[in-house]
Design a protein around this motif. Structure first.
Motif, mmCIF file in Angstrom:
data_model
loop_
_atom_site.group_PDB
_atom_site.id
_atom_site.type_symbol
_atom_site.label_atom_id
_atom_site.label_comp_id
_atom_site.label_asym_id
_atom_site.label_seq_id
_atom_site.Cartn_x
_atom_site.Cartn_y
_atom_site.Cartn_z
ATOM 1 N N UNK A 258 38.421 28.033 24.282
ATOM 2 C CA UNK A 258 39.581 27.585 25.057
ATOM 3 C C UNK A 258 40.507 28.745 25.450
ATOM 4 N N UNK A 259 40.324 29.862 24.785
ATOM 5 C CA UNK A 259 41.173 31.026 25.043
ATOM 6 C C UNK A 259 41.063 31.472 26.502
ATOM 7 N N UNK A 260 42.196 31.912 27.061
ATOM 8 C CA UNK A 260 42.156 32.408 28.444
ATOM 9 C C UNK A 260 41.242 33.626 28.516
ATOM 10 N N UNK A 261 40.539 33.741 29.621
ATOM 11 C CA UNK A 261 39.604 34.857 29.788
ATOM 12 C C UNK A 261 40.342 36.197 29.737
ATOM 13 N N UNK A 262 39.800 37.141 28.975
ATOM 14 C CA UNK A 262 40.432 38.466 28.881
ATOM 15 C C UNK A 262 40.424 39.173 30.231
ATOM 16 N N UNK A 263 39.448 38.831 31.083
ATOM 17 C CA UNK A 263 39.363 39.466 32.404
ATOM 18 C C UNK A 263 40.531 38.993 33.276
ATOM 19 N N UNK A 264 40.762 37.686 33.244
ATOM 20 C CA UNK A 264 41.832 37.125 34.089
ATOM 21 C C UNK A 264 43.204 37.554 33.578
ATOM 22 N N UNK A 265 43.332 37.652 32.255
ATOM 23 C CA UNK A 265 44.585 38.158 31.685
ATOM 24 C C UNK A 265 44.799 39.602 32.157
ATOM 25 N N UNK A 266 43.721 40.388 32.137
ATOM 26 C CA UNK A 266 43.842 41.814 32.518
ATOM 27 C C UNK A 266 44.223 41.987 33.991
ATOM 28 N N UNK A 267 43.819 41.052 34.853
ATOM 29 C CA UNK A 267 44.209 41.204 36.272
ATOM 30 C C UNK A 267 45.576 40.574 36.537
ATOM 31 N N UNK A 268 46.221 40.089 35.486
ATOM 32 C CA UNK A 268 47.614 39.656 35.617
ATOM 33 C C UNK A 268 47.833 38.159 35.767
ATOM 34 N N UNK A 269 46.792 37.353 35.550
ATOM 35 C CA UNK A 269 47.004 35.901 35.659
ATOM 36 C C UNK A 269 47.644 35.363 34.381
ATOM 37 N N UNK A 270 48.499 34.355 34.542
ATOM 38 C CA UNK A 270 49.118 33.713 33.378
ATOM 39 C C UNK A 270 48.061 32.809 32.726
ATOM 40 N N UNK A 271 48.314 32.334 31.476
ATOM 41 C CA UNK A 271 47.324 31.435 30.848
ATOM 42 C C UNK A 271 47.051 30.188 31.702
ATOM 43 N N UNK A 272 48.089 29.627 32.315
ATOM 44 C CA UNK A 272 47.881 28.425 33.147
ATOM 45 C C UNK A 272 47.013 28.778 34.353
ATOM 46 N N UNK A 273 47.325 29.891 34.990
ATOM 47 C CA UNK A 273 46.523 30.315 36.161
ATOM 48 C C UNK A 273 45.071 30.592 35.753
ATOM 49 N N UNK A 274 44.918 31.188 34.576
ATOM 50 C CA UNK A 274 43.559 31.528 34.115
ATOM 51 C C UNK A 274 42.712 30.288 33.871
ATOM 52 N N UNK A 275 43.379 29.176 33.612
ATOM 53 C CA UNK A 275 42.621 27.943 33.381
ATOM 54 C C UNK A 275 42.387 27.140 34.649
ATOM 55 N N UNK A 276 42.766 27.717 35.787
ATOM 56 C CA UNK A 276 42.620 26.990 37.065
ATOM 57 C C UNK A 276 41.549 27.622 37.941
ATOM 58 N N UNK A 277 40.540 28.190 37.309
ATOM 59 C CA UNK A 277 39.564 28.937 38.104
ATOM 60 C C UNK A 277 38.169 28.332 38.029
ATOM 61 N N UNK A 278 37.408 28.670 39.044
ATOM 62 C CA UNK A 278 36.008 28.264 39.067
ATOM 63 C C UNK A 278 35.190 29.398 39.688
ATOM 64 N N UNK A 279 34.031 29.655 39.079
ATOM 65 C CA UNK A 279 33.168 30.733 39.595
ATOM 66 C C UNK A 279 31.901 30.131 40.179
ATOM 67 N N UNK A 280 31.613 30.497 41.434
ATOM 68 C CA UNK A 280 30.353 30.091 42.046
ATOM 69 C C UNK A 280 29.558 31.359 42.328
ATOM 70 N N UNK A 281 28.379 31.460 41.760
ATOM 71 C CA UNK A 281 27.566 32.657 41.994
ATOM 72 C C UNK A 281 26.223 32.233 42.590
ATOM 73 N N UNK A 282 25.917 32.839 43.736
ATOM 74 C CA UNK A 282 24.764 32.393 44.515
ATOM 75 C C UNK A 282 23.516 33.223 44.234
ATOM 76 N N UNK A 283 22.388 32.668 44.667
ATOM 77 C CA UNK A 283 21.105 33.358 44.469
ATOM 78 C C UNK A 283 20.170 33.112 45.634
ATOM 79 N N UNK A 284 18.983 33.692 45.482
ATOM 80 C CA UNK A 284 17.938 33.634 46.509
ATOM 81 C C UNK A 284 17.627 32.241 47.027
ATOM 82 N N UNK A 285 17.727 31.243 46.142
ATOM 83 C CA UNK A 285 17.264 29.901 46.531
ATOM 84 C C UNK A 285 18.343 29.032 47.166
ATOM 85 N N UNK A 286 19.570 29.491 47.209
ATOM 86 C CA UNK A 286 20.617 28.675 47.839
ATOM 87 C C UNK A 286 20.418 28.616 49.356
#
Ligand SMILES: Cc1ncc(COP(=O)(O)O)c(C=O)c1O
Length: 389
Positions: free
Chosen positions: A333-361
């Motif tokens: 549940x801890x906020x991501x250390x990466x998002x904290x390092x780029x300056x996001x607050x704990x609330x902001x860090x919990x409002x993210x989604x990552x989409x990573x694409x590949x060959x088959x998309x």
């Protein structure tokens, strides 16, 4: 129901050509590559060929590649190996590693472990895009610095670090430079000589190869102490009978990555750019990471007033697989250390989604996600106490 995979930073499907290459090494060619008889010699030939394919992808030499159990083990062998080799560098401040605040846990936890043993570690801060400052690196170097380890590209926000400049500083100061290139391999052309990289970690399952196998590039002349002891395989740095199906699979995956990199990256970048453009139409939506210096397949968004976890579940219900960060930290549940390092607050860090694409998309999948994602965000905002405040 649709089944759309947009979590390629977590892992990839093994390529059909890779599977075909691997299969004979379970039964037909089952020998131990170090055996002197025919069964061993045939397999040894495959071991050499895989090493060559990996070296070719990096512009390295065959004898500079060792096989490991994955990216995590490669990072451990490089960092702990260099640390134990330099443990007697006991100047006024003790032996010293420079890394960044946004590394994968495979590097961060290894460094923390070494700190407990008396090693000193400098965690370089990053800017709002996740990029380290070369001036900070330069200022952090002391006569006790025995290793610089900075990732090639970040697994959460996709930002690519200034590797060439880091390599230059490392070389000028005669300090070995290790980079965790697990996410960059196959997406960014890498020439270890031009970039002055001394050690580089790769993992097979991120490049359409099998899980549980990786490699570490070690420039000739770099000295490491082993952390795994045994029969002395892989120059004594990684004892254990070779995982031949995995090794053959990683070799094939590297060969394919080299062959397809240009075509794949162009195709995937085009899809990713469409996804970013469409998603940023949603009000109060932001792209995390650098707008250009980022992996071609990475889109990492922040949506004001909604929880990333809820978006993930909403997308999952519609058959779309995404992530809120790295697979390893998504259970925490801890906020991501990466998002904290780029300056996001704990609330902001919990409002993210990552989409990573590949060959088959496909284009059709991008259109579907571009329709469904804004609907989910809007629904969640309607019930969010934070929305409209
Ligand atoms: C940047 C980075 N380093 C290391 C690893 C660990 O690799 P492996 O799963 O092969 O141990 C990962 C996996 O997510 C990664 O993204």
């Amino acid at each position: 129901m649709k089944k759309i995979f947009m979590d390629y930073a977590s892992t990839t499907k093994v390529d059909k050509e890779v599977i075909d290459a691997i299969l004979p090494f379970f039964s037909e060619y089952f020998g131990n590559p170090l055996s002197l008889h025919l069964f061993g010699r045939i397999v040894h030939e495959a071991l050499d060929q895989s090493r060559k394919k990996i070296a070719d992808l990096l512009n390295a030499k065959e004898d500079e590649i060792i096989f490991t159990a994955g990216g995590t083990e490669s990072d451990n062998i490089a960092i702990k190996g260099a640390a134990y080799q330099n443990k007697n560098k006991r100047g006024s401040k003790g032996p010293h590693i420079i890394t960044s605040a946004i590394e994968h846990p495979a590097v961060l936890e290894t460094c923390k472990h070494l700190e407990k043993q008396g090693f000193k570690v400098k965690y370089l801060p990053v800017d709002k895009f996740g990029i380290i400052k070369i001036d900070d690196l330069q200022e952090s170097i002391s006569k006790n610095t025995f290793l610089i380890t900075i990732m090639f590209a970040n697994n959460e926000i996709g930002t690519i670090e200034p590797i060439k400049e880091i390599g230059k500083v490392a070389k000028e100061n005669n300090i070995p430079f290790h980079t965790d290139a697990v996410q960059a391999i196959g997406k960014v052309p890498i020439n270890v000589n031009k970039l002055n990289i001394d050690m580089l970690s790769i993992s097979s399952h991120k490049i359409y190869g099998p899980k549980g196998i990786g490699a570490l590039y070690i420039r000739k002349g770099v000295k490491l102490q082993p952390i795994v002891h045994g029969g002395g395989h892989e120059k004594g740095l990684r004892s254990s009978t070779h995982n031949m199906p995995g090794i053959v699979g990683l070799g094939k995956a590297c060969e394919l990555a080299k062959k397809r990199m240009e075509k794949d990256t162009k195709y995937i970048k085009n899809l990713r750019d469409k996804l970013i453009k469409n998603t940023l139409q949603v009000e109060e939506t932001y792209l995390n990471g650098h707008p250009e210096k980022r992996l071609v397949n990475n889109a990492h968004f922040r949506f004001t007033a909604v929880e990333g976890e809820s978006i993930l579940l909403g997308l999952d219900e519609k058959g779309i697989a995404t992530s809120t960060g790295s697979a390893c930290s998504s259970m925490k549940l801890k906020a991501s250390h990466v998002l904290t390092a780029i300056g996001l607050s704990p609330v902001e860090s919990n409002s993210v989604i990552r989409l990573t694409l590949g060959r088959d998309n496909t284009e059709e999948e991008i259109l579907y996600v571009s329709r469904v994602l804004p609907e989910i965000v809007e629904k969640l905002r309607q019930i969010s106490p934070l929305w409209g405040k």
